[in-house]
Design an enzyme around this catalytic site. Structure first.
Site, mmCIF file in Angstrom:
data_model
loop_
_atom_site.group_PDB
_atom_site.id
_atom_site.type_symbol
_atom_site.label_atom_id
_atom_site.label_comp_id
_atom_site.label_asym_id
_atom_site.label_seq_id
_atom_site.Cartn_x
_atom_site.Cartn_y
_atom_site.Cartn_z
ATOM 1 N N VAL A 265 1.081 23.734 3.631
ATOM 2 C CA VAL A 265 0.749 24.098 2.315
ATOM 3 C C VAL A 265 1.765 23.343 1.326
ATOM 4 O O VAL A 265 1.344 22.939 0.106
ATOM 5 C CB VAL A 265 0.915 25.458 2.114
ATOM 6 C CG1 VAL A 265 0.582 25.920 0.768
ATOM 7 C CG2 VAL A 265 -0.013 26.227 3.016
ATOM 8 N N ALA A 266 2.899 23.147 1.476
ATOM 9 C CA ALA A 266 4.072 22.605 0.687
ATOM 10 C C ALA A 266 3.932 21.222 0.723
ATOM 11 O O ALA A 266 3.958 20.501 -0.236
ATOM 12 C CB ALA A 266 5.326 23.092 1.403
ATOM 13 N N GLU A 270 -0.629 21.079 -4.394
ATOM 14 C CA GLU A 270 -2.110 21.959 -4.849
ATOM 15 C C GLU A 270 -2.004 21.910 -6.519
ATOM 16 O O GLU A 270 -3.325 22.349 -6.812
ATOM 17 C CB GLU A 270 -1.786 23.153 -4.323
ATOM 18 C CG GLU A 270 -0.552 24.370 -4.959
ATOM 19 C CD GLU A 270 0.505 24.081 -4.132
ATOM 20 O OE1 GLU A 270 1.263 24.876 -4.231
ATOM 21 O OE2 GLU A 270 0.701 23.202 -3.247
ATOM 22 N N ASP A 312 -22.753 -4.538 -26.837
ATOM 23 C CA ASP A 312 -24.122 -5.064 -27.556
ATOM 24 C C ASP A 312 -23.326 -5.512 -28.720
ATOM 25 O O ASP A 312 -22.349 -5.334 -29.314
ATOM 26 C CB ASP A 312 -24.945 -4.036 -27.654
ATOM 27 C CG ASP A 312 -26.236 -4.344 -28.845
ATOM 28 O OD1 ASP A 312 -26.644 -5.528 -28.512
ATOM 29 O OD2 ASP A 312 -26.570 -3.622 -29.367
ATOM 30 N N ASP A 632 -26.266 0.913 -28.718
ATOM 31 C CA ASP A 632 -26.904 1.974 -29.278
ATOM 32 C C ASP A 632 -28.334 1.930 -29.211
ATOM 33 O O ASP A 632 -28.990 2.786 -29.888
ATOM 34 C CB ASP A 632 -26.482 1.845 -30.924
ATOM 35 C CG ASP A 632 -26.897 0.469 -31.480
ATOM 36 O OD1 ASP A 632 -27.548 -0.321 -30.739
ATOM 37 O OD2 ASP A 632 -26.677 0.540 -32.710
ATOM 38 N N ASP A 636 -30.389 -0.928 -24.518
ATOM 39 C CA ASP A 636 -29.145 -0.829 -23.900
ATOM 40 C C ASP A 636 -29.093 0.294 -22.643
ATOM 41 O O ASP A 636 -28.032 0.359 -21.833
ATOM 42 C CB ASP A 636 -28.019 -0.664 -24.809
ATOM 43 C CG ASP A 636 -27.808 -1.653 -25.980
ATOM 44 O OD1 ASP A 636 -27.828 -2.886 -25.661
ATOM 45 O OD2 ASP A 636 -27.744 -1.387 -27.453
ATOM 46 N N GLU A 701 11.211 18.298 1.874
ATOM 47 C CA GLU A 701 10.994 19.814 2.770
ATOM 48 C C GLU A 701 10.852 19.296 3.938
ATOM 49 O O GLU A 701 11.326 20.044 4.799
ATOM 50 C CB GLU A 701 10.095 20.685 1.826
ATOM 51 C CG GLU A 701 10.073 20.884 0.539
ATOM 52 C CD GLU A 701 9.275 21.650 -0.092
ATOM 53 O OE1 GLU A 701 8.160 22.127 0.633
ATOM 54 O OE2 GLU A 701 9.350 21.927 -1.396
ATOM 55 N N ASN A 726 7.898 25.758 -3.190
ATOM 56 C CA ASN A 726 6.464 24.978 -3.474
ATOM 57 C C ASN A 726 5.962 25.643 -4.722
ATOM 58 O O ASN A 726 5.405 25.064 -5.670
ATOM 59 C CB ASN A 726 5.519 25.120 -2.118
ATOM 60 C CG ASN A 726 4.528 24.222 -2.401
ATOM 61 O OD1 ASN A 726 4.580 23.346 -2.757
ATOM 62 N ND2 ASN A 726 3.352 24.906 -2.008
ATOM 63 N N THR A 729 8.276 24.715 -8.060
ATOM 64 C CA THR A 729 8.110 23.475 -8.219
ATOM 65 C C THR A 729 6.643 22.938 -8.790
ATOM 66 O O THR A 729 6.509 21.935 -9.508
ATOM 67 C CB THR A 729 8.739 22.435 -7.238
ATOM 68 O OG1 THR A 729 7.994 22.757 -6.088
ATOM 69 C CG2 THR A 729 10.256 23.084 -7.066
#
Length: 911
Positions: A265-266, A270, A312, A632, A636, A701, A726, A729
């Protein structure tokens, strides 16, 4: 409803269709609308968001935290997923609603004859076989064949790209009748036509059918997908190594299993989806403040990766309206300045402004051009029509309603504008020189003649037309030398891309006997060069693209000479480009017969069809470029859809173009495209900034957990401590990094290579270096604390978190400023919570920490400066290496004092 194939329709009777027959045909053929994609269901939008690779990694992390019973972290990660999904879905829905609102600019209805009466019906109810009436300013509601016409001129630029209106003269009996197409605009005259095709079977519908492919993944999506796969594999392997090492050292299996899952997970940042979404949402909001509607959130970042802008011409690089800019008489030349149809402007000769009494030759030339004229200019506050808008404003064919509008032929309106800029009053001239007769313009004659009563008596004949039909002895009484000189001047103007008109006059005491020819024995006054002028902002837009390393490419259906002139004026083609290429402009017929060669070499394409525009865009994409297409018109639409990023004009743009685009410019300001590129680069830079910060912390870590046991610390961190660091931070500080302002030099660097990894350009070594610094500081203080009998695990916990926060503070784009106060608040709050985890009893029990002495706390917090100093040093070294290589990373520069940065960009970057 399944539409029947529309067969050829016979001309209706003068009474038109009956109401019952019209209803039956509406049921059979369906409404006269171009089919658009069905609204995407909410569940499908949510599913699309959840299929993002990094979201999938987070979903796996949620499952792992549930398995370990860590419901707090489960709730946190789940919250990030929900917020990310909600923001993405909300942005898509809001964009679709905004684009729907732009449909009000389309034609509201059509005039048809039914049951012998003229009726106004919604254009969606027009059916094959309907008898439709057209007048000036009307948008043609469907395809059809002309039955009657009177001086009809149609603006077909939305289909063909041709700026010049097209005449539709009826042929002799038995020949093919001329046709009109849905979405084109009547600029002069009137007509009746029978509808032959509606909806998806019309010219507009057939072009829209080319837009069937699903949009491909954006560059950032592709990069993050590859990154997510690599990160997941590396994280799992390293955490398994930690698990094995712990088991071999006799640690509790359940504890080590929880520790390994916590490290997974760390290791996964995420907050990355939240950072990406926040950056994109902020970019979209800033774009909305500048009247740019982002239809798909990832489009903001895609613009930042663009390497080619294919644009264009008509209405995009140019104003989409004709302007008389060059005057020639036998006494010299003159230039007309000004924009649009507004009378503000100047007529100059040798840098001296001319007035009616200072330049008799120019005055006589423009007076004749104003008299021999059927157009009119309408002031911004004038109204015309039931809805209070001019016909041209209703069609949105001439731009913003705050501008002056032309009623009638745009070429004739350009002549009126030039006269007004000299100081001529059209109404006063009409009273002074009343018209008595007229020989109207036709495409066969290519000239127009009017007869006016002179103030002192007698008549004046005024003729204007193409040089090839006016500069001939049958029309002019001037000598051969004058004709040759004028023909040479006309050739020079035509070679520069101007449409040239010759103007001649003759004074007669009385009409010719027996209704003789008015158009002979005239004297030449001069020539007028007319052009659809480039937009004022277009040249700076092209220059900004070149400075940013983006290749501009012009693709138009207009004449090659005109395309070449516009390209040179705007800097699309420069001297270096011309030296490399044998031909400056490549035409559609060369693409068709295969003689154009490599379509990524030319910079200007003229006379191109919608299918050929697709080929050009695909050729650039096939060569590995990220292509943006601006336009436009209906023609196009397919290229807008096929490009990596389609940019449509909101006011002038057709519905097909707007639906095909990823970005809609509601104010048609091309400068917004460059701003969007800058926003996209800012988003990408912030993603890399967060990855450097987040992955360096995760690597630290893992390194601490790998090497700690070999340095006398059996289990450097508990699972709860890992998850707490985790959370702090990667939480507020990590998300706040996504709101960092743009770096000062962002638009002075080329775009990143399309296939470059999101961790490329030296980011991997920087991540590992910072991870080693953070891990070194944490392990160093742990060894010292262990040897001196201090609570070493708590010291490692404190320093590991504080040092990461120091790295985050040093990662700012503009350190020393308050441009992103959210990041400062987030880091301060995270540091306070990290310290609280050491001293508050409930958190001590949860995290397994011990209270530290004031000296130990001071040492731990002071070591966070190591992370700050190392990050700033790395930024400087990276910037120096980038300058040496000629490709400095935009996000590597955090110095707000970079020389040469315009003040407005400095202010914009600090928003």
């Amino acid at each position: 409803m399944v539409r029947d194939e529309q067969a050829p329709v016979a001309a209706p009777p003068a009474a038109g269709l009956s109401a019952a027959e019209a209803a039956a045909r509406l049921e059979r053929y369906g409404p006269n609308i171009v089919s658009t994609a069905r609204p995407t269901p909410l569940w499908q939008r949510i599913g699309t968001q959840l299929r993002d690779p990094l979201i999938l990694v987070l979903l796996v992390a949620i499952a792992l935290t549930i398995a370990t019973g860590d419901y707090l972290d489960t709730a946190i990660i789940s919250f990030v997923v929900v917020v990310n999904t909600a923001v993405g879905v909300t942005q898509e829905v809001r964009a679709e609603r905004a684009v729907m609102a732009l449909r009000e600019l389309s034609a509201p209805g059509a005039r048809v004859v039914r049951d012998g009466e003229e009726r106004h019906v919604p254009s969606s109810e027009v059916v094959p076989g309907d008898l439709v009436l057209l007048g000036e300013g009307d948008i043609v509601p469907a395809d059809g064949e002309l039955l009657e016409e009177a001086a009809l001129l149609v603006d077909e630029s939305s289909l063909t790209g041709e700026a010049e209106p097209v005449g539709k003269p009826l042929p002799a009996d038995g020949e093919q009748r001329p046709v009109v197409s849905a979405g084109t605009v009547v600029v002069r005259g009137r007509a009746r036509f029978v509808v032959t095709a509606t909806g998806a079977d019309s010219a507009t519908g057939r072009i829209a059918a080319l837009m069937t492919t699903k949009p491909a993944a954006t560059p950032l999506q592709r990069r993050l997908a590859a990154f997510g796969r690599v990160l997941a594999a590396v994280a799992v392997v390293l955490c398994l190594v930690v698990l094995v090492i712990g088991l071999l050292r006799g640690q509790d299996p359940e504890l080590m299993a929880v520790t390994a899952i916590s490290l997974v997970v760390a290791a996964v940042p995420e907050s990355l989806p939240a950072v990406v979404t926040l950056g994109l949402a902020l970019g979209a909001r800033r774009m909305a403040e500048r009247n740019a509607i982002v239809r798909r959130l990832p489009a903001v970042e895609t613009l930042g990766s663009v390497t080619v802008i294919a644009t264009d011409k008509t209405g995009t690089l140019t104003e989409g309206r004709m302007s008389a800019q060059r005057l020639w008489t036998r006494h010299g030349t003159a230039a007309v300045s000004g924009t649009g149809y507004a009378p503000e402007g100047r007529v100059e000769r040798e840098d001296t402004e001319l007035r009616p009494d200072t330049a008799p030759d120019v005055t006589e030339l423009l007076t004749a051009a104003v008299l021999c004229n059927d157009a009119a200019l309408q002031a911004p506050d004038a109204t015309d029509g039931e809805d209070g808008r001019s016909g041209e404003a209703r069609s949105s064919a001439q731009g913003d309603e705050a501008d002056w509008h032309a009623l009638g032929d745009p070429t004739e309106a350009a002549l009126l504008t030039a006269g007004a800029r000299l100081g001529l009053d059209r109404e006063a001239l009409a009273r002074e020189w009343p018209r008595t007769e007229e020989i109207p313009f036709t495409s066969d004659r290519a000239r127009m003649t009017t007869v006016h009563r002179r103030p002192g008596g007698g008549l004046r004949v005024v003729c204007k037309g193409a040089p090839e039909v006016v500069l001939v002895p049958e029309v002019l009484a001037d000598g051969a030398g004058t004709l040759a000189e004028a023909a040479e001047a006309a050739g020079r103007l035509a070679g520069e891309g101007y449409r040239v008109l010759a103007v001649a006059v003759a004074d007669r005491a009385e009409p010719p006997e027996g209704g003789g020819d008015w158009e002979s024995g005239l004297n030449l006054l001069g020539l007028i060069g007319i052009l659809d002028p480039p937009r004022e902002a277009a040249a700076e837009t092209v220059a900004a693209c070149r400075r940013a390393g983006i290749i501009p490419v012009l693709i138009t259906g207009d004449h090659p000479l005109t395309a070449g002139v516009v390209a040179r004026r705007l800097g699309v083609v420069e001297a270096a480009d011309q030296a490399e290429e044998a031909e400056e402009v490549t035409t559609g017929d060369r693409i068709r017969d295969g003689s154009a060669g490599d379509l990524t070499r030319p910079r200007v394409f003229a006379r191109t069809s919608p299918e050929q525009k697709l080929d050009i865009v695909q050729a650039w994409r096939g060569a590995g470029h990220v292509v943006a297409m601006t336009g436009d018109g209906v023609n196009d639409g397919p290229a807008l859809h096929r490009a990596d990023i389609g940019v449509a004009m909101g006011r002038r743009g057709t519905e097909v173009a707007r639906q095909a685009a990823d970005l809609v410019l509601a104010d048609d300001d091309l400068g917004t495209v460059v701003a969007a590129v800058e926003e996209g680069r800012r988003v990408y830079a912030n993603v890399r900034r967060f990855l450097l910060y987040g992955l360096a912390g995760g690597a630290a870590e893992i390194l601490v957990m790998l090497f700690g046991p070999f340095l006398g610390m059996p289990l450097p961190l508990l699972p709860a401590q890992i998850l707490w660091i985790n959370l702090l931070t990667h939480g507020l500080p990590g998300v706040a990094l996504g709101a960092e302002p743009v770096a000062p030099d962002t638009m002075r660097h080329p775009p990143r290579p399309p296939e470059e990894s999101v961790l490329g350009a030296g980011l991997w070594p920087r991540i590992l270096a910072m991870g080693l610094v953070i891990a070194g500081a944490s392990l160093g203080v742990g060894i010292w604390a262990h040897e001196t009998g201090r609570p070493w695990q708590t010291m490692v916990f404190l320093v590991l978190g504080a040092t990461q926060l120091g790295v985050g503070l040093a990662s700012r784009a503009r350190p020393g400023t308050f441009t992103n106060p959210f990041l400062l608040v987030g880091i301060a709050a995270a540091l306070a919570l990290q310290i609280a985890g050491v001293y508050l009893p409930p958190l001590q029990k949860l995290l397994g920490t011990e209270a530290l002495s004031a000296g130990d706390l001071l040492i731990g917090c002071a070591l966070s400066a190591v992370g700050y100093a190392a990050m700033r040093l790395q930024v400087r070294l990276s910037a120096r290496a980038g300058r040496s290589a000629g490709a400095e990373e935009p996000e590597a520069t955090g110095d707000p004092g970079v020389p040469g940065v315009p003040e407005d960009r400095e202010r914009a970057a600090g928003r």
